[in-house]
Design a protein around this motif. Sequence first.
Motif, PDB file in Angstrom:
ATOM      1  N   VAL A 162      43.001  49.117  41.530  1.00 43.19           N
ATOM      2  CA  VAL A 162      43.978  49.488  40.502  1.00 43.19           C
ATOM      3  C   VAL A 162      44.549  48.241  39.846  1.00 43.19           C
ATOM      4  O   VAL A 162      44.767  48.210  38.633  1.00 43.19           O
ATOM      5  CB  VAL A 162      45.082  50.372  41.107  1.00 43.19           C
ATOM      6  CG1 VAL A 162      46.175  50.620  40.104  1.00 43.19           C
ATOM      7  CG2 VAL A 162      44.506  51.679  41.572  1.00 43.19           C
ATOM      8  N   PHE A 163      44.749  47.196  40.663  1.00 45.97           N
ATOM      9  CA  PHE A 163      45.308  45.972  40.089  1.00 45.97           C
ATOM     10  C   PHE A 163      44.366  45.378  39.048  1.00 45.97           C
ATOM     11  O   PHE A 163      44.812  44.809  38.049  1.00 45.97           O
ATOM     12  CB  PHE A 163      45.576  44.950  41.199  1.00 45.97           C
ATOM     13  CG  PHE A 163      46.166  43.678  40.684  1.00 45.97           C
ATOM     14  CD1 PHE A 163      47.490  43.641  40.291  1.00 45.97           C
ATOM     15  CD2 PHE A 163      45.400  42.533  40.565  1.00 45.97           C
ATOM     16  CE1 PHE A 163      48.037  42.489  39.790  1.00 45.97           C
ATOM     17  CE2 PHE A 163      45.944  41.371  40.068  1.00 45.97           C
ATOM     18  CZ  PHE A 163      47.267  41.351  39.688  1.00 45.97           C
ATOM     19  N   LYS A 164      43.050  45.517  39.277  1.00 47.53           N
ATOM     20  CA  LYS A 164      42.099  44.948  38.319  1.00 47.53           C
ATOM     21  C   LYS A 164      42.223  45.589  36.943  1.00 47.53           C
ATOM     22  O   LYS A 164      41.846  44.983  35.946  1.00 47.53           O
ATOM     23  CB  LYS A 164      40.671  45.149  38.850  1.00 47.53           C
ATOM     24  CG  LYS A 164      40.265  44.079  39.837  1.00 47.53           C
ATOM     25  CD  LYS A 164      38.768  43.943  39.930  1.00 47.53           C
ATOM     26  CE  LYS A 164      38.131  45.212  40.424  1.00 47.53           C
ATOM     27  NZ  LYS A 164      36.727  45.058  40.792  1.00 47.53           N
ATOM     28  N   HIS A 165      42.771  46.801  36.901  1.00 53.66           N
ATOM     29  CA  HIS A 165      42.930  47.470  35.616  1.00 53.66           C
ATOM     30  C   HIS A 165      43.930  46.760  34.716  1.00 53.66           C
ATOM     31  O   HIS A 165      44.011  47.064  33.526  1.00 53.66           O
ATOM     32  CB  HIS A 165      43.379  48.915  35.813  1.00 53.66           C
ATOM     33  CG  HIS A 165      42.260  49.820  36.183  1.00 53.66           C
ATOM     34  ND1 HIS A 165      41.539  50.508  35.247  1.00 53.66           N
ATOM     35  CD2 HIS A 165      41.723  50.135  37.371  1.00 53.66           C
ATOM     36  CE1 HIS A 165      40.615  51.210  35.860  1.00 53.66           C
ATOM     37  NE2 HIS A 165      40.698  51.001  37.141  1.00 53.66           N
ATOM     38  N   ALA A 166      44.718  45.840  35.284  1.00 51.34           N
ATOM     39  CA  ALA A 166      45.673  45.104  34.456  1.00 51.34           C
ATOM     40  C   ALA A 166      44.951  44.290  33.393  1.00 51.34           C
ATOM     41  O   ALA A 166      45.513  43.966  32.357  1.00 51.34           O
ATOM     42  CB  ALA A 166      46.520  44.200  35.331  1.00 51.34           C
TER      43      ALA A 166
END
Lengths: 317, 179, 160
Positions: B19-23
């Motif tokens: 989910v963090f990579k979606h930043a």
Amino acid sequence: MNWEVGSGLNIGVILLTVIIVAAMLIWVERRLLSLWQERLGPNRVGPFGLLQVVADMIKIFTKEDWVPPFADKFSFVLAPAIIMVAILLSFAVVPFAPGVGVIDSNIGVLFVLAMASIGAYSVMLAGLSSDNKYALLGSLRAAAQMISYEVFMGVSLLGVVALSGSFNLREIVLAQADGWYVIPQFIGFVIFLIAGIAESHRLPFDIPEAEQEICAGYHTEYSGMKFGMFFVGEYLGLVLISSLITVLFFGGWMGPEFLPPIIWFVIKSFIFIAFFILLRAAIPRPRYDQLMSYGWLFLLPLSLLNLLVTGAIILST
Amino acid sequence: MLKLIQDTLTSQVHTLWLVFKHAFVKADTVQYPEEAPYMSPRWRGRIILSRDPDGEERCVACNLCACACPVDCIALQKAEDEDGRWYPEFFRINFSRCIMCGFCEEACPTNAIQLTPDFEMAEYVRQDMVWEKEDLLINGTGKYHDYNFYRVAGKSIKGKDKGEALNEAEPVNVRSLLP
Amino acid sequence: MSLLFYLAAFVAVISTVAVILQTNVVHALIYLILSLLSVAVIFYVLGSPFAAVLEAIVYAGAIMVLFLFVIMMLNLGQHTRDQEKKWLSLKGWILPCLLAGVLLFQLVSVLSSYDQNMAPETVGVLEVSALLFGPYVLAVELASILLLAGLISAYHLAKK
């Protein structure tokens, strides 16, 4: 300017800043969630949507403040005030930077735990006085969850207390000059993090206010500013847990010299606030009984073991 | 215990990282009023009544659209002009009931009623959601540029008798014995 | 400091009276929590911060939460309130009040004979723990064994 711990100016500035930061978190959370969900989030009201907070406040202040006729009015009105007061009082012992703080108490850690346990009354009274089955279910869950997780929260902190030899949060920070406690107390840190989320009933542990199952749980019947106090109280809890993690495990205001201490504190706390929001964006809610058994059967033995090993190491060196 | 830790690392922490990579992914949002989203030509939006290439109304008031409409939002009345052409005396669509299903377009034998890629139809007064013929009628052919119903249909109107339509044979004289 | 003490004592007395007179159980419980918290303040003022915080955590924070938890399960309504009102009749109060007045008189006379030194030394966490794990270690261990027995039996009963 009189920047001493406990000066009137200090108290006023801390109180205002904490409340404003908690209110701004409404915007921060929505922006960060949308960042991780490939959306844009609120960006219409003012630059970057910053005035969204003001718009929300105007809305929440002008809404009808309704007390249900079947509710127990005394406890219904009292409940949202308790959570705000308890959490704001907890900020009194948090050392933000050298010279910034309300009080340097010798029982700081215990005081925070005491206030956390007082805060549990807020959700229980809210659910009980609403006279609504969803609210009652929510507050039953909240009560069980908060009492259980207070235990591990306390036990996980004791490792830090044993290492620093003090309940005073400022001394705990000063004791971390040669190394942050996150390294020797990593298990304690993880347990405190999990218990902190459960304590401030944020997602993924927002079982007391699960919208999908019990439609907002204990604050189903609340509206207007009373609901707003629960809402801001939740964000205040988030700020409190983040700053406590910073103080206890990440060296508080300590950091390289090129930035003033208070900035280091803010940066570290903000990283944890963002992490909490990331948790909300990523992790689904566990089932209620899973949460309880996870706490009692896994976290409690682990935290006791952590304390035991820490004590043994301290004694042997 | 070990399995729980392993699950935590492989499932929960991995989820957090994903989910963090979606930043770092560009947002999908289209900033609507400033940035118009692409609307496909076959989008089912606001309903119009089109004209044939000669500039006459295509609608022949056959009432098939009103019959096909599942929410009964179309009302019309047939009339006939001196040329012999049929036309709707009034044609009324209640857009507060319309569900943009497109059945009227499917039912229309003359390609008169068509759905367009326009969706900005909000009104402050509910009565304004009821559109009359003059609101619906456009000065164009819509999606079908060459089609002209009377030019291909057997119906005789002024200036085009029976048998004069496109691809139409002369009417057979059924009373004659010769072919 | 002595002003704080008297203020907290005043709150404690008033809220304790309210606990007895309140017919609504939940309200009575809120007053009881208030009374415990004011006693915690008194502990703090009298120089025992550790006892004060423990009072807040253990009594106000944990035990009273369990009370409230039970009340939530009991579904108390108007009928219990009426029952409480009936029990609070004046007739049943005269004798206990008289006897309590005698005790109060004794208490005041005993207390007034002490010298009223209101500035005792502070007993910190370290002193309390040193005492607990020094001379009183046997009592602590016995208490912990008692708690362990309670824990196991509660677990056993819950398992059934």
